[in-house]
Write an enzyme that holds these catalytic residues in place. Sequence first.
Site, PDB file in Angstrom:
ATOM      1  N   SER A 122       0.839  -1.199   0.000  1.00 15.93           N
ATOM      2  CA  SER A 122       0.000   0.000   0.000  1.00 15.93           C
ATOM      3  C   SER A 122       0.873   1.247   0.000  1.00 15.93           C
ATOM      4  CB  SER A 122      -0.925   0.000   1.215  1.00 15.93           C
ATOM      5  OG  SER A 122      -1.820  -1.094   1.171  1.00 15.93           O
ATOM      6  N   ASP A 276     -15.668  -9.184   1.046  1.00 14.49           N
ATOM      7  CA  ASP A 276     -15.085  -8.283   2.046  1.00 14.49           C
ATOM      8  C   ASP A 276     -15.961  -7.056   2.298  1.00 14.49           C
ATOM      9  OD1 ASP A 276     -13.114  -7.707   3.885  1.00 14.49           O
ATOM     10  OD2 ASP A 276     -11.923  -6.526   2.489  1.00 14.49           O
TER      11      ASP A 276
END
Length: 419
Positions: A122, A276
Amino acid sequence: MPPLSVLFKTVSTDCNLDCSYCYYRESLEGTRVRRRMEEPVLAAFMRQYMEYVADAHVASFAWQGGEPTLAGLDFFKRVVALEAESASGGMTIANALQTNAILLDDRWGEFLHQYSFLVGVSLDGPEEVHDSIRRDRGGHGSFRRVMAGIEALRRHQVEFNILCVVGRHNVGSARDLMRFFRTEGFSHLQFIPAMSFQSVEPDVPAEYLITPTEYGDFLVELFDEWYQQGFPTVSVRMFDSIIQSYLGIPNDLCIYSERCDSGIIVEYNGDIYPCDFYVHPGWRLGNIMEESLRVILAKPEMTAFVARKLSLPPQCEACEWRWVCRGGCPRNRLDGIDSGPPEYFCESHRRFFSYADERLRSLKERLDRRLKTVSIAGRASVAGNAAAGRNDRCPCGSGRKYKACCGDPRADQSYLLRV
């Protein structure tokens, strides 16, 4: 049975950063407890999962969080041991790890390389952009620690890609982001919009921290920078997936797929969910310590979830981009709204597809020609004949010289056209 992808919430939502746009932020607030997947849960799931996919001969795992490296390196050593113990002969096992990279060092690098993990890191852009959002609980930026983790991956030749969250801090800087990532030598990128809803709020209307207009403008600018005169050198997952649709290949990105059956979510305690975006008691399918995986996956609730995407709003059915968009993500549907777009990012996608369609079709045709030429060259080589010369007519049938068509040296520099 067909292949089944699994996303493990290894430490649930526990994290060592405190990013202001975190999709799990509400589940973190006031619950700074230590949650880890215990071995009995891991072992029970691994055994049943490997039995379930035995006929497919493919096992696919994604390890996520929160921050999955908080589980520790010993946990992942046990993971690969259990995978090997539980798998049948001839099984291909793929592991992916999504991380903020802060804890990655040479020990991690050596392990990830040894077991061929694909790592997603990330990173939201240059230091000042990244650190404006991705900070620890003490308010300190994480950019330099992330870059140190990336260097550990590079030292050990670990395959990795970059995941960039698009929010207020960078939505107006698509060109600068691409140039930064290219300068850093990052070859595979993924961009996802920052959400204002939470994973524990599946019934809250879909809203994001950027507007559909902003996201559409971002995609257009990103595409211009990615295209590189038809010879892109940096992979952007969204664009790669869209090209799959242009080529008539089944799409591997769930938002552009026909059905919501990309896999399941396994929480640290063994609870299983279909997506998710739906980690909520109302969407809990079962628990691996209470029911078998086959029973859980055969439940009507799972079948109903998979079918959700098949029922498109009337606007989608009539849309000229239905064949590639396929209604987008059901979580983003604006149900109950009689007027306006059927999906939060509908305007973004329509703007992007209208803008990029001609060049996407051109890329599709170039790929088709390139594959045809490679096939012809292969047959010629087997027959002992010379391949086309630079000034010969291109074997693809375009009528142009080979050096100006499939033999263009820029094609060998493009990840998309290198075959």
